[in-house]
Scaffold this motif. Sequence first.
Motif, short mmCIF file in Angstrom:
data_model
loop_
_atom_site.label_atom_id
_atom_site.label_comp_id
_atom_site.label_asym_id
_atom_site.label_seq_id
_atom_site.Cartn_x
_atom_site.Cartn_y
_atom_site.Cartn_z
N LEU A 168 0.84 -1.21 0.00
CA LEU A 168 0.00 0.00 0.00
C LEU A 168 0.86 1.25 0.00
CD1 LEU A 168 -3.09 0.82 0.37
CD2 LEU A 168 -2.47 1.26 2.76
N ARG A 174 -6.72 11.19 0.51
CA ARG A 174 -7.52 10.07 -0.01
C ARG A 174 -8.98 10.28 0.34
NH1 ARG A 174 -6.84 4.96 4.34
NH2 ARG A 174 -7.58 6.17 6.11
N ALA A 215 -6.19 8.23 10.16
CA ALA A 215 -6.57 6.82 10.07
C ALA A 215 -8.04 6.74 10.43
CB ALA A 215 -5.76 5.94 11.02
N LEU A 216 -8.73 5.74 9.90
CA LEU A 216 -10.13 5.56 10.30
C LEU A 216 -10.22 5.28 11.80
CD1 LEU A 216 -13.09 5.48 9.47
CD2 LEU A 216 -12.77 3.13 8.69
N ILE A 278 -12.82 -1.68 10.94
CA ILE A 278 -12.25 -1.00 12.09
C ILE A 278 -13.32 -0.96 13.19
CG2 ILE A 278 -11.08 1.11 12.84
CD1 ILE A 278 -9.74 -0.37 10.40
#
Length: 301
Positions: A168, A174, A215-216, A278
């Motif tokens: 990745l 994003r 980050a989520l 998540i």
Amino acid sequence: MAIVLGPNQYGKAEVRVVAVDRSTPRHALVDLNVSSALRGDFAAAHTAGDNAHVLTTDAQKNTVFAFARDGIGSPEEFGIRLARHFAGSYAWVSGARVAIESYGWDRITVGGAPHDHAFSRNGGEVRTAVVTVDGDDVHVLAGLTDLVVLKSTGSEFWGFPRDRYTTLPETDDRILATAVTARWRYTGTDVDWNGTYDSIRTTLLETFAGTHSLALQQTLYAMGEAVLERHADVAEVRFSMPNKHHFLQDLSAFGLDNALDGPGAVVYHADDRPYGLIEGTVLRDDVPASPAAWLGTPGFC
Ligand SMILES: O=c1[nH]c(=O)c2[nH]c(=O)[nH]c2[nH]1
């Protein structure tokens, strides 16, 4: 060695009840999916086929419809009424769990005016409530599933370790998209159920939008933290959030670039699977855990 009956519960699952308040020409509609389950001494039914303690699941279904005749109010209120009724029905019933999904309907707008008695279903999002009565204790979880949200920027993901299978690329820009499933646990029952629900839903949306995400996982925590900061009567929030990946589509075969800062539209392909999943709980460290509130609620939340 003896073989014995372990934990058990039984009830009617997915009673679909629609209640229409027609007391004025402007009708109001509540659309629920109600599942009840009784807990208590039902050993003889299992080990001897003796149904003397079995309040039928058919009667449980009928009770849901009969109680709806008095109006439903909020899902939480309706769940508390039903669970208290079932738990108090017979000496051998020690508790009841009532899980409710509530489907939202919006008024159809005709010529700019909201219609009195025509509605359209509002998307896939579902409001949820789980009420557990355990003796004299009442536990209430509220929540929602499938609140689908997307940010087209304001999301980065970098700084992760790279092993031999890590391909990745790091990114500082994003798409971040997810379908939020959340449940929160109230510390009591003296709650403005509908007002608090609306406020928490708004908090979740505002925090998703307002958090510049690294980050989520960070967004999840920020959403839970905001709910707890604004709502003293919430003890914990549990989340399950799929990372709905959007990857930049390679258009080079057509002689096209696909740059974020280029002149044309930026083109992504939305992958529906696999997805990152998540999940996490954000909680107050000074409120005792409540396993009874979560008993029978499958999955992470
Ligand atoms: O927000 C993210 N968290 C992850 O844990 C993860 N893993 C991954 O491949 N992409 C992302 N994004």
